[in-house]
Design a protein around this motif. Structure first.
Motif, PDB file in Angstrom:
ATOM      1  N   ARG A  61       0.826  -1.210   0.000  1.00  0.00           N
ATOM      2  CA  ARG A  61       0.000   0.000   0.000  1.00  0.00           C
ATOM      3  C   ARG A  61       0.863   1.264   0.000  1.00  0.00           C
ATOM      4  NH1 ARG A  61      -5.235   0.336   0.653  1.00  0.00           N
ATOM      5  NH2 ARG A  61      -5.289  -1.819   1.424  1.00  0.00           N
ATOM      6  N   GLN A  62       1.946   1.247   0.775  1.00  0.00           N
ATOM      7  CA  GLN A  62       2.810   2.414   0.835  1.00  0.00           C
ATOM      8  C   GLN A  62       3.537   2.645  -0.491  1.00  0.00           C
ATOM      9  OE1 GLN A  62       2.599   0.047   3.049  1.00  0.00           O
ATOM     10  NE2 GLN A  62       2.027   1.020   5.000  1.00  0.00           N
TER      11      GLN A  62
ATOM     12  N   HIS B 295      -2.283   3.132  -4.034  1.00  0.00           N
ATOM     13  CA  HIS B 295      -3.628   2.914  -4.583  1.00  0.00           C
ATOM     14  C   HIS B 295      -4.265   1.709  -3.900  1.00  0.00           C
ATOM     15  CE1 HIS B 295      -3.534   5.796  -7.970  1.00  0.00           C
ATOM     16  NE2 HIS B 295      -2.249   5.487  -8.054  1.00  0.00           N
ATOM     17  N   ASP B 296      -5.598   1.706  -3.906  1.00  0.00           N
ATOM     18  CA  ASP B 296      -6.359   0.547  -3.452  1.00  0.00           C
ATOM     19  C   ASP B 296      -6.420  -0.463  -4.599  1.00  0.00           C
ATOM     20  OD1 ASP B 296      -8.185  -1.332  -2.606  1.00  0.00           O
ATOM     21  OD2 ASP B 296      -9.602   0.106  -1.779  1.00  0.00           O
TER      22      ASP B 296
ATOM     23  N   ALA C 216      -0.623  -1.737  -7.931  1.00  0.00           N
ATOM     24  CA  ALA C 216      -1.197  -2.077  -6.625  1.00  0.00           C
ATOM     25  C   ALA C 216      -1.629  -3.537  -6.590  1.00  0.00           C
ATOM     26  CB  ALA C 216      -2.377  -1.160  -6.314  1.00  0.00           C
TER      27      ALA C 216
ATOM     28  N   PHE D 107      -0.051  -6.450  -4.130  1.00  0.00           N
ATOM     29  CA  PHE D 107      -0.934  -7.176  -3.215  1.00  0.00           C
ATOM     30  C   PHE D 107      -1.060  -8.640  -3.623  1.00  0.00           C
ATOM     31  CE2 PHE D 107      -2.175  -2.967  -1.843  1.00  0.00           C
ATOM     32  CZ  PHE D 107      -2.520  -3.146  -0.511  1.00  0.00           C
TER      33      PHE D 107
END
Length: 295
Positions: free
Chosen positions: A50-51, A55-56, A86, A90
């Protein structure tokens, strides 16, 4: 080197522990060291996803679908406007998590079955080894497709399926180590004193099998990551909207996307390839470290 220098170096060499000698052998394997650094960077990127991305991974923007790389989206966006960087970072959490969890499960099952098989022998040994032959005779992907069709696709089912179909490799290795160790005098003395199989496993078998099993574990991690990517690519692994490197590659099924939108499939493909190669090179380095005859 003079005699005085040799005498000065001898005590230092004598004091060097087996662990330090193994570390020196590992550090001589340049590709293994580079791969270890690369793998650490990949893990850190997944942890701080995330850092890094800002973005999500599940946030959609229908006004920016399949946009190319830009200052706002470094790796562009996908068909629903989600940031590819992102989702890539993830996705590393799930892909690495599945690989490590499946490898740990396979090593745990293989260590237990292999050590008991070597210690007990007889009908237990015959049954366990024939069961290992059965597991190794079936293609893993086909079995996992059937399991996903019966109980439905899920991360847990995938980890269990991969782990249970990879245990024969570590099981056979631990059995071989156990057959060798159980003939040693200290093990015979412990058995004569009334030590049971579980005590012998904990005190003698597992410590003796740990170095070679660590090499098998790294190979199992690489295989599990590849299997997860294959299953997710086929749609029976990690299900959207959750991101994994495998289901991100589903965009590569279109020839148009392959030719004109490489940012949709090239990053996850490179992530899988680099991670699997890094883990395999680390396994080569560990093999050289635990077996001095290979240096």
């Amino acid at each position: 080197m003079s005699a005085i220098e040799l005498e000065a170096a001898a005590p230092e060499t004598g004091r060097r522990s087996p662990g330090r000698r193994a570390l020196r052998r590992f550090l001589r394997h340049r590709m293994a060291v580079v791969s270890a650094v690369v793998l650490v960077l990949i893990v850190l990127a997944a942890v701080f996803a995330r850092q890094i991305s800002g973005h999500d991974p599940d946030a959609t923007d229908l006004f920016a679908t399949r946009a190319g790389p830009s200052g706002d989206h470094w790796l562009g966006t996908d068909s629903t406007g989600r940031d590819v960087l992102a989702r890539l970072l993830f996705a590393g959490r799930i892909s690495l998590g599945v690989g490590i969890a499946a490898a740990l499960l396979s090593v745990l099952v293989g260590t237990i079955v292999g050590s008991l098989s070597g210690l007990l022998g007889g009908w237990f040994d015959q049954t366990a080894m024939r069961l290992a032959d059965v597991f190794m005779s079936f293609p893993s992907v086909v079995v996992m497709v059937v399991i996903a069709g019966v109980i439905g696709p899920s991360v847990t089912a995938m980890v269990v399926a991969i782990g249970l179909f990879q245990w024969p490799q570590s099981g056979r290795l631990v059995r071989g180590v156990t057959l060798s160790v159980r003939e040693q005098e200290y093990v015979q003395a412990a058995r004569a004193a009334g030590a049971g199989p579980l005590w012998l496993m904990r005190r003698h078998i597992v410590p003796a099998a740990l170095p070679p099993v660590s090499v098998v574990a790294t190979i199992a991690v690489a295989q599990a990551i590849g299997l997860e990517a294959t299953m997710s690519f086929l749609g029976i692994g990690v299900q959207p909207p959750a991101a994994s490197w495998g289901n991100m590659l589903t965009d590569a099924q279109s020839l148009t996307v392959i030719k004109t939108m490489p940012w949709l499939w090239l990053p996850p493909g490179l992530a899988v390839a680099i991670t699997v190669l890094a883990v395999n090179f680390i396994g080569d380095g560990l093999r050289d470290a635990v077996d001095p005859r290979r240096t």
